[in-house]
Design a protein around this motif. Structure first.
Motif, PDB file in Angstrom:
ATOM      1  N   GLY A  42      -4.101   5.042  -0.875  1.00 22.50           N
ATOM      2  CA  GLY A  42      -3.659   3.780  -0.309  1.00 22.50           C
ATOM      3  C   GLY A  42      -4.827   2.844  -0.076  1.00 22.50           C
ATOM      4  O   GLY A  42      -5.860   2.916  -0.746  1.00 22.50           O
ATOM      5  N   ARG A  90      -1.384   3.031   6.237  1.00 17.10           N
ATOM      6  CA  ARG A  90      -0.970   3.145   4.830  1.00 17.10           C
ATOM      7  C   ARG A  90      -2.155   3.448   3.924  1.00 17.10           C
ATOM      8  O   ARG A  90      -2.091   3.185   2.728  1.00 17.10           O
ATOM      9  N   SER A 139       0.846  -1.185   0.000  1.00 21.58           N
ATOM     10  CA  SER A 139       0.000   0.000   0.000  1.00 21.58           C
ATOM     11  C   SER A 139       0.886   1.242   0.000  1.00 21.58           C
ATOM     12  O   SER A 139       1.692   1.429   0.918  1.00 21.58           O
TER      13      SER A 139
END
Length: 302
Positions: free
Chosen positions: A50, A171, A42
């Motif tokens: 992400g 992320r 990610s």
């Protein structure tokens, strides 16, 4: 012996099996592996947020789950030329995408091995010595097969969801997550467990009839591989009755489809809703269970 004591005894036998413990450990390991891989891959940047937590339940980016969650009405209104019979995919995110496959795999393994092992190791004769009423014994085994398959499958789906959460937090984004999202996630996990339990009963019956665990597992996996090819090639009218399609519809809250011929081509259109699909799948499991009772009561167990 009361049925509750019999049920408790069968549950203890199930929990004592190495397969049950092995599946739990395997699920934990796979969940951790998937979570790490998604986290590593990610990459949030200017053009990409992400991993979005809403991907667990929907393919699209949703910033307000309560207002924008997938619905059939929104699905139709978003089409250029809405077709009333369009097949609504439901909650087709990651959890829904893997739910039916996990339910088929775990339900088949747990259900088939629970009864198949009784014949493989010859323990069924010993159990009948202290509970000779076969219908009660088989009913207890079916209940444990259903519960065991459902719990292990629900645990697996919950582990995958939890493993992906760090990727969304650190992320990606958790935008759009609210109480309705958690309710939908819990409901899809629960429905996946129900499907796994029903598959467990079907697999247990096949193992009972054939006296082999492998026959049940290979039979279910073989049907999973060959069913769509056979249905689309020779038995198009059976699609709406296909247990796998109905299982997928029930898990995702989507529609089960049927094939109609339009200008010489077969197209999939909506046949019935996810509740009808779940009821049909339960009816299949009930038929298999009835066959199991007849065979178990009339056949020599040796």
């Amino acid at each position: 012996m009361s049925f509750l004591r019999l049920l408790g005894s069968e549950l203890e036998r199930f929990l004592a099996r190495r397969l049950a413990r092995g599946l739990v450990l395997t699920v934990l390991a796979l969940g951790a592996l998937v979570g790490v891989l998604v986290f590593i891959n990610s990459h949030p940047d200017t053009w990409n947020s992400g991993f979005n937590a809403t991907f667990l339940l929907s393919e699209g980016d949703i910033t307000d789950w309560s207002e924008q969650r997938p619905t059939r009405s929104a699905f139709l209104s978003g089409e250029a030329s809405p077709i009333r019979e369009s097949v609504y995919p439901g909650l087709d995110g990651i959890v829904g995408g893997i739910g039916m496959t996990v339910a088929l795999l775990f339900g088949g393994i747990v259900g088939a091995s629970f009864l198949g092992a009784e014949y493989r190791y010859g323990t069924i004769e010993q159990v009948l010595l202290w509970e000779p009423r076969r219908h009660r014994l088989l009913a207890a085994k079916y209940v444990v097969s259903f519960v065991g398959s459902a719990l292990i499958t629900m645990f697996a789906i919950a582990c995958f969801s939890a493993a992906l959460w760090p990727a969304a937090v650190w992320r990606g984004t958790t935008a759009g997550i609210d109480g309705r999202f958690w309710l939908d996630l819990a409901s899809i996990v629960g429905r996946t467990g129900v499907v796994a339990g029903l598959f467990g009963i079907i697999a247990a019956t096949v193992a009972l009839v054939t006296k082999h665990t492998t026959a049940a597992i290979l039979g279910m996996l073989g049907y999973n591989i060959a069913a769509q090819i056979v249905i689309w090639t020779w038995f198009q009218s059976f699609l709406k009755w296909d247990p796998l399609q109905n299982a997928a519809a029930f898990v995702t809250e989507g529609d089960a489809g049927k094939l109609v011929k339009v200008r010489g081509w077969h197209e999939s259109v909506s046949s019935h809703t996810y509740l009808s699909a779940g009821a049909l799948l339960a009816a299949y499991a009930a038929v298999f269970a009835a066959i199991g009772f007849v065979v178990f009561r009339r056949r020599d167990v040796t």
